[in-house]
Design a protein around this motif. Sequence first.
Motif, PDB file in Angstrom:
ATOM      1  N   LYS A  88      43.190 -21.845 -31.139  1.00  0.00           N
ATOM      2  CA  LYS A  88      42.916 -21.908 -29.703  1.00  0.00           C
ATOM      3  C   LYS A  88      42.220 -20.630 -29.240  1.00  0.00           C
ATOM      4  O   LYS A  88      41.249 -20.687 -28.480  1.00  0.00           O
ATOM      5  N   THR A  89      42.671 -19.491 -29.713  1.00  0.00           N
ATOM      6  CA  THR A  89      42.056 -18.216 -29.343  1.00  0.00           C
ATOM      7  C   THR A  89      40.614 -18.147 -29.838  1.00  0.00           C
ATOM      8  O   THR A  89      39.712 -17.745 -29.102  1.00  0.00           O
ATOM      9  N   VAL A  90      40.399 -18.531 -31.097  1.00  0.00           N
ATOM     10  CA  VAL A  90      39.045 -18.501 -31.666  1.00  0.00           C
ATOM     11  C   VAL A  90      38.125 -19.433 -30.886  1.00  0.00           C
ATOM     12  O   VAL A  90      36.991 -19.072 -30.552  1.00  0.00           O
ATOM     13  N   LEU A  91      38.589 -20.627 -30.582  1.00  0.00           N
ATOM     14  CA  LEU A  91      37.765 -21.568 -29.816  1.00  0.00           C
ATOM     15  C   LEU A  91      37.476 -21.039 -28.414  1.00  0.00           C
ATOM     16  O   LEU A  91      36.356 -21.181 -27.911  1.00  0.00           O
ATOM     17  N   THR A  92      38.474 -20.428 -27.795  1.00  0.00           N
ATOM     18  CA  THR A  92      38.283 -19.877 -26.461  1.00  0.00           C
ATOM     19  C   THR A  92      37.206 -18.797 -26.475  1.00  0.00           C
ATOM     20  O   THR A  92      36.417 -18.683 -25.531  1.00  0.00           O
ATOM     21  N   LEU A  93      37.158 -18.018 -27.545  1.00  0.00           N
ATOM     22  CA  LEU A  93      36.155 -16.965 -27.650  1.00  0.00           C
ATOM     23  C   LEU A  93      34.796 -17.502 -28.112  1.00  0.00           C
ATOM     24  O   LEU A  93      33.757 -17.005 -27.695  1.00  0.00           O
ATOM     25  N   ALA A  94      34.803 -18.516 -28.970  1.00  0.00           N
ATOM     26  CA  ALA A  94      33.561 -18.993 -29.569  1.00  0.00           C
ATOM     27  C   ALA A  94      32.787 -19.970 -28.693  1.00  0.00           C
ATOM     28  O   ALA A  94      31.551 -19.949 -28.689  1.00  0.00           O
ATOM     29  N   VAL A  95      33.469 -20.817 -27.967  1.00  0.00           N
ATOM     30  CA  VAL A  95      32.794 -21.872 -27.198  1.00  0.00           C
ATOM     31  C   VAL A  95      31.775 -21.311 -26.199  1.00  0.00           C
ATOM     32  O   VAL A  95      30.650 -21.802 -26.134  1.00  0.00           O
TER      33      VAL A  95
END
Length: 112
Positions: free
Chosen positions: A9-16
């Motif tokens: 979730k953290t990675v997606l929040t940063l990557a999106v």
Amino acid sequence: MDENKGMRKTVLTLAVPSIIENLLVSIVEYADTAMVGSLGPHATAAVAVNTPVTWLFNSTIMAISVGGTVAVAQSIGAGKNEKAKRLTDQAFMAVLVFSAVVLVGLLALSRW
């Protein structure tokens, strides 16, 4: 398993947002090409020739920004706030100097 879910979730929040920004930049370049396409092949070629140069300059500025962000984040994480402030100033100045050098170079070449 919950730890991996939180990490994803953290990675997606940063990557999106980065992915969306890159898609939007690509769409702008396609729109530029489409808008000048009706002006003829020379105008279309001008946009096509300009695109890699634009990406090169933007990539360099982004590399400085990302490197500066990492250095600042590490300093803040280590509790070295004064160092983080200095690194922020250095990264900002590096981008300004790079931009000024590019500006002077482009102004010198603009007559051609």
